[in-house]
Write a protein that holds these residues in place. Structure first.
Motif, short mmCIF file in Angstrom:
data_model
loop_
_atom_site.label_atom_id
_atom_site.label_comp_id
_atom_site.label_asym_id
_atom_site.label_seq_id
_atom_site.Cartn_x
_atom_site.Cartn_y
_atom_site.Cartn_z
N THR A 1 -34.12 51.32 20.96
CA THR A 1 -32.90 51.09 20.16
C THR A 1 -33.01 51.76 18.80
O THR A 1 -32.08 52.43 18.35
CB THR A 1 -32.67 49.59 19.99
OG1 THR A 1 -32.65 48.96 21.27
CG2 THR A 1 -31.34 49.33 19.30
N GLY B 1 -33.02 49.15 29.34
CA GLY B 1 -33.39 47.93 28.64
C GLY B 1 -34.24 46.91 29.38
O GLY B 1 -35.46 46.84 29.13
N ALA C 1 -23.49 53.08 15.36
CA ALA C 1 -23.81 52.26 16.53
C ALA C 1 -22.98 52.69 17.73
O ALA C 1 -23.47 52.74 18.85
CB ALA C 1 -23.57 50.78 16.20
N GLY D 1 -24.31 53.93 21.28
CA GLY D 1 -23.97 53.10 22.44
C GLY D 1 -24.48 51.68 22.34
O GLY D 1 -24.83 51.07 23.33
N CYS D 2 -24.53 51.17 21.11
CA CYS D 2 -24.98 49.79 20.97
C CYS D 2 -24.16 49.03 19.95
O CYS D 2 -23.34 49.60 19.23
CB CYS D 2 -26.46 49.74 20.62
SG CYS D 2 -26.87 50.33 18.98
N ASN D 3 -24.38 47.72 19.88
CA ASN D 3 -23.65 46.86 18.97
C ASN D 3 -23.99 47.18 17.52
O ASN D 3 -25.15 47.42 17.19
CB ASN D 3 -24.00 45.40 19.29
CG ASN D 3 -23.12 44.43 18.54
OD1 ASN D 3 -23.27 44.25 17.34
ND2 ASN D 3 -22.18 43.83 19.26
N GLN D 4 -22.96 47.16 16.64
CA GLN D 4 -23.18 47.55 15.25
C GLN D 4 -24.13 46.61 14.51
O GLN D 4 -24.79 47.01 13.56
CB GLN D 4 -21.85 47.70 14.51
CG GLN D 4 -20.98 46.48 14.46
CD GLN D 4 -21.27 45.60 13.26
OE1 GLN D 4 -21.82 46.07 12.27
NE2 GLN D 4 -20.93 44.34 13.36
N ARG E 1 -38.21 48.20 24.20
CA ARG E 1 -36.76 48.14 24.03
C ARG E 1 -36.39 48.34 22.58
O ARG E 1 -35.49 49.10 22.24
CB ARG E 1 -36.22 46.78 24.50
CG ARG E 1 -36.07 46.65 26.00
CD ARG E 1 -35.62 45.23 26.37
NE ARG E 1 -34.41 44.83 25.70
CZ ARG E 1 -33.19 45.01 26.19
NH1 ARG E 1 -33.03 45.64 27.34
NH2 ARG E 1 -32.14 44.58 25.53
N LEU F 1 -30.63 54.71 17.37
CA LEU F 1 -29.87 54.56 16.13
C LEU F 1 -30.20 55.68 15.14
O LEU F 1 -29.30 56.21 14.49
CB LEU F 1 -30.15 53.19 15.50
CG LEU F 1 -29.42 52.01 16.15
CD1 LEU F 1 -29.94 50.68 15.60
CD2 LEU F 1 -27.91 52.12 15.92
N MET G 1 -28.21 52.56 22.28
CA MET G 1 -29.12 51.67 23.04
C MET G 1 -29.33 52.25 24.44
O MET G 1 -28.39 52.48 25.19
CB MET G 1 -28.52 50.28 23.14
CG MET G 1 -29.47 49.25 23.69
SD MET G 1 -28.79 47.61 23.57
CE MET G 1 -27.92 47.47 25.11
N ARG H 1 -30.08 52.23 28.24
CA ARG H 1 -29.72 51.24 29.27
C ARG H 1 -30.85 50.91 30.22
O ARG H 1 -30.66 50.22 31.20
CB ARG H 1 -28.49 51.72 30.04
CG ARG H 1 -27.20 51.51 29.29
CD ARG H 1 -26.59 50.15 29.60
NE ARG H 1 -25.65 49.77 28.55
CZ ARG H 1 -25.93 48.82 27.64
NH1 ARG H 1 -27.07 48.17 27.67
NH2 ARG H 1 -25.06 48.53 26.70
N LEU I 1 -26.89 45.68 15.38
CA LEU I 1 -28.28 46.12 15.56
C LEU I 1 -28.76 46.99 14.40
O LEU I 1 -29.96 47.05 14.11
CB LEU I 1 -28.43 46.87 16.88
CG LEU I 1 -28.29 45.97 18.11
CD1 LEU I 1 -28.35 46.80 19.38
CD2 LEU I 1 -29.39 44.91 18.11
#
Lengths: 212, 212
Positions: A17, A5, A43, A47-50, A13, A21, A1, A3, A52
């Motif tokens: 993302t 954002g 993820a 660098g982002c939440n799984q 955005r 990914l 992800m 930053r 996503l």
DNA sequence: GTCTATACTTGGATAGAC
DNA sequence: GTCTATCCAAGTATAGAC
């Protein structure tokens, strides 16, 4: 992800993302293989939440297929522009050798191999991967045709058959290179092809040879 | 796990269980691939408790390596007895074509491919798999030497290089066959090799050709 | 619409039963 | 020595927060 954002529009955005990914998925496929390509690992590298992965792509395999599409698009672009300057058989061999070694270095070949080998583990994935690989065999066949024309060698050996063998060799060399951690032997094969390339032109020019 | 259990001596029971797990591991590698080769799936197919994988082999990958050893042993036996009756180059090509199609049908080739492709996911596995694959390239190289002797073609192209390419082709053809669910194209390549085999003998006999 | 915190499932490994 | 019941970690997926 990425930053950046909150400074961007929602759809930007989202696109950021997704891109992150896809790139992370390619990176993980290259370094950890299909079996290591989990939502968490990918993820994490993006660098982002799984979660996503599932929001943007529905499932892990669908993300991996999107990654495969990305590689295919890049390869198509590169191959086609390069093929435009090919007119003789020897030039096709040279182009193939150069592109193969590039794909080996970039890890694109590894992505293909991992997706093909990994396909057996998930029902339905095989067909989806096949649909994305087939165009390359056809591309190879048409490249062969444009370089060799209707030379007698292509009446002795089917173009589609040669294309199949060349693609297989490409994938097999990647498998071995990756295992050895050494591109040397594969590069040697390419180099050999380069040195034999001039003789290809002879095969095309000399009509009606004693081949079966 | 073989259900003759309590009627047998403990070490026989142990051997039975190990055998069942190894065979199940091979079966799962063939049908589900490396990513699908979990302790539960394998033990389920062997008809025993998944904990036995760890009792008998320590870990899943160690079981998979034992399975790879089993395949290697079978192949060595088959290859070596077949190679004994090879004296001419064309016979080697015929043998290779026959053995390749056998390995495709038996799924042995699939096991090799899955283990190589899967190796990237587990640290250290790559080296272990490599150690078990390398002998086959050496075997191919020595077979080439015994069939082609010191013919001029082998001075134009390194035997080790040809062996590497042949192994790569073998693995690549398996990848594609498995994906297509169709051995046809691979068999066509073998068939083509068979028809070109007689010309191999010519290359060996005719000394000092115009190759680079 | 985008993302996070949480629920649920599967897998690897072992403590302890036989 | 052989195996099973159980534990904990890792994986997928989603309900709900922002």
């Amino acid at each position: 992800m990425v930053r950046t954002g909150s400074a961007r529009r929602p759809d930007e955005r989202s696109a950021d993302t997704r891109r992150a990914l896809v790139e992370a998925a390619l990176d993980v496929l290259r370094s950890e293989g299909f079996a290591g390509a989990t939502a968490r690992t990918i993820a994490g590298r993006a660098g982002c939440n799984q979660g996503l992965v599932f929001y943007h792509f529905g499932s892990v395999v669908d993300l991996l297929l999107a990654a495969l599409d990305e590689v295919s698009a890049r390869r198509r672009e590169r191959y086609e522009s390069a093929l435009a300057s090919v007119h003789r058989a020897s030039e096709l061999v040279e182009l193939a050798a150069r592109i193969f070694s590039e794909d080996l270095d970039s890890g694109d070949a590894a992505v293909l191999v991992e997706m093909i080998a990994g396909a057996s583990s998930t029902p339905g994935l095989g067909a989806a991967v096949k649909a994305r690989i087939d165009p390359w065999s056809e591309f190879a066949a048409s490249a062969l045709h444009s370089a060799f024309g209707d030379a007698p060698v292509l009446r002795a050996v089917e173009p589609a058959e040669v294309a199949h063998a060349v693609v297989a060799l490409y994938l097999g060399l990647e498998l071995l290179s990756h295992l050895d951690g050494d591109r040397g032997p594969a590069l040697a094969v390419f180099d050999r092809a380069l040195r034999l390339a001039p003789f290809m032109d002879l095969l095309v020019t000399k009509q009606h040879e004693e081949l079966p």
